[in-house]
Enzyme design. Structure first.
Site, PDB file in Angstrom:
ATOM      1  CB  SER A 193     -18.221  31.035 -42.943  1.00 16.95           C
ATOM      2  OG  SER A 193     -17.163  30.193 -42.483  1.00 16.95           O
ATOM      3  CG  ASP A 327     -10.094  33.343 -41.954  1.00 16.02           C
ATOM      4  OD1 ASP A 327     -10.495  32.438 -41.012  1.00 16.02           O
ATOM      5  OD2 ASP A 327     -11.469  33.380 -42.848  1.00 16.02           O
ATOM      6  CG  HIS A 358     -13.723  32.486 -39.998  1.00 11.74           C
ATOM      7  ND1 HIS A 358     -13.457  32.433 -41.346  1.00 11.74           N
ATOM      8  CD2 HIS A 358     -14.968  31.886 -39.731  1.00 11.74           C
ATOM      9  CE1 HIS A 358     -14.622  31.408 -41.930  1.00 11.74           C
ATOM     10  NE2 HIS A 358     -15.607  31.419 -40.935  1.00 11.74           N
TER      11      HIS A 358
END
Length: 403
Positions: A193, A327, A358
């Site tokens: 991320s 996501d 995610h």
């Protein structure tokens, strides 16, 4: 039982089935890669790229559910790998830590260190990081995990800042220290991320140590300017996710407010603690705190400077990027630049899955998923593919020199 009650039950079930996407079927990963020789290394060592990703049947086809379970539960049967915590004093007075884990087997011919940068507000103690580290150790890799400044309760903040979205100096300091400890090791950078954005920006900013042989980025958004605009919208729970991210960062600031919001610091950077506490979105929080502490004229300027999409063209190392189309934090529009990059640059690979949410990527089972996720398995294989590609290039250079 009345017909009206049965109708209500039917409607509820229909809504649940629609939200959970139960009728969906497993799909093959989509692969974007210009370099056939580079791709061949991953076909040899990562066979899961040729097979459909099979999410947990009842809820795994929902990106929202995968994301929520990842953020609340993390991983099932999570181990706690044993490592050494390294403390570094930086030039700006910050205390940086990273955790170092040695391989559990010594069957590998190569000395490989996986340098991990976690997601926003995460550290070596985050469940998904612990699971991946243990799995990588079991495959013969040394792991180093950056602890974002301000995240660990056991480490006090000693300067006027915490981590940010685009400053790569902390990650660079960890790499420098690793190379002092292990001068001959080869390093593969891995980022989750926010960490994916940071390692990509790090590799694209300047000339980096030759020991770094490649990088893997998972679920990053590439462009903070567009991503934030998208998350400010209310539909599809976008604003909810932004609120959670905002509260996460705000809680870190407030946890260390005796240092970060001391009278001297507030005067120096013109900070208003009430504005920081009242911020409901990341742009509001970054306007009240982050951009001031880091001397940006405005939030948009900071977001643009922080976005890895503006540094991709300068990356000189093999790179693998992984994203999921469902996501909820990364809209489809943000994925177009990385598709174009992977199809125009050598030694670049982009893997896109239909499902996974995610950082979820749970697989197997009807309700209870496998302890090791698709992402954990794929990451170890992708690191192996980068190592194989690196070794193949070395052999080719030696052969050319002899000839």
């Amino acid at each position: 039982m009345s017909p009206a009650f049965l109708a209500v039950i039917a409607v509820i079930l229909c809504i649940l089935f629609r939200i959970l996407n139960v009728n969906s079927q497993p799909q093959l990963p989509q692969i974007f890669c210009k370099d056939g020789q580079f791709m061949e290394c991953f076909h040899k060592i990562a066979p899961m790229l040729r097979d459909p990703y099979i999410p947990t049947r009842l809820w795994g086809f929902s990106g929202h559910i995968q994301t929520i379970i990842h953020s609340i539960v993390g991983r099932v049967k999570c181990p706690w790998p044993l490592g050494e915590r390294v403390y570094l004093s930086l030039a700006d007075g910050s205390t940086l830590t990273y955790d170092l884990y040695q391989p559990l087997i010594n069957s590998m011919e190569d000395d490989i260190t996986v340098a991990i940068c976690p997601g926003i507000g995460n550290s070596s103690e985050s469940v998904y990081i612990r699971t991946f580290v243990h799995y990588a150790q079991c495959h013969g890799y040394r792991c180093a995990v950056l602890n974002h400044i301000g995240v660990l309760d056991s480490v006090q903040v000693t300067s006027s800042r915490i981590f940010t979205y685009g400053h790569t100096d902390d990650y660079s300091a960890m790499i420098t220290n690793l190379l002092k400890k292990y001068p001959t090791t080869n390093i593969v950078s891995v980022g989750f991320s926010l960490g994916g954005n940071l390692i990509s920006k790090y590799l694209g900013e300047a000339s980096r140590p030759q020991n770094i042989i490649g990088g893997v980025s998972i679920c990053q958004g590439y462009n903070a300017v567009i991503a934030t605009q998208w998350l400010l919208k209310w539909q599809n729970f976008h604003r909810f996710y932004l609120y959670v991210l905002t509260e996460n960062v705000k809680s870190i600031i407030m946890k260390h407010r005796h240092v970060l919001l001391s009278d001297d610091i507030k005067q120096r950077y013109q900070l208003n603690e009430r504005d920081i506490a009242a911020a409901a979105t990341l742009p509001e929080l970054d306007e009240a705190y982050t951009r001031r502490v880091h001397n940006f004229n405005n939030v948009k300027e900071m977001y643009s400077w922080s976005s890895s999409v503006n540094y991709l063209a300068n990356i000189k190392r093999p790179m693998v990027f992984v994203n999921a189309r469902d996501d909820p934090l990364v809209p489809d529009m943000l994925l177009d630049p990385i598709k174009q990059f992977a199809t125009t640059q050598n030694q670049s690979l982009y893997i896109e899955l239909a499902n996974g949410g995610h950082l979820g990527f749970y697989e197997g089972g009807l309700i209870y998923p496998n302890p090791v996720t698709w992402l954990d398995r794929a990451l170890v294989a992708l690191i192996g593919g980068i190592v194989m590609s690196h070794n193949d290039l070395l052999v080719a250079k030696r052969t050319a020199t002899v000839i």
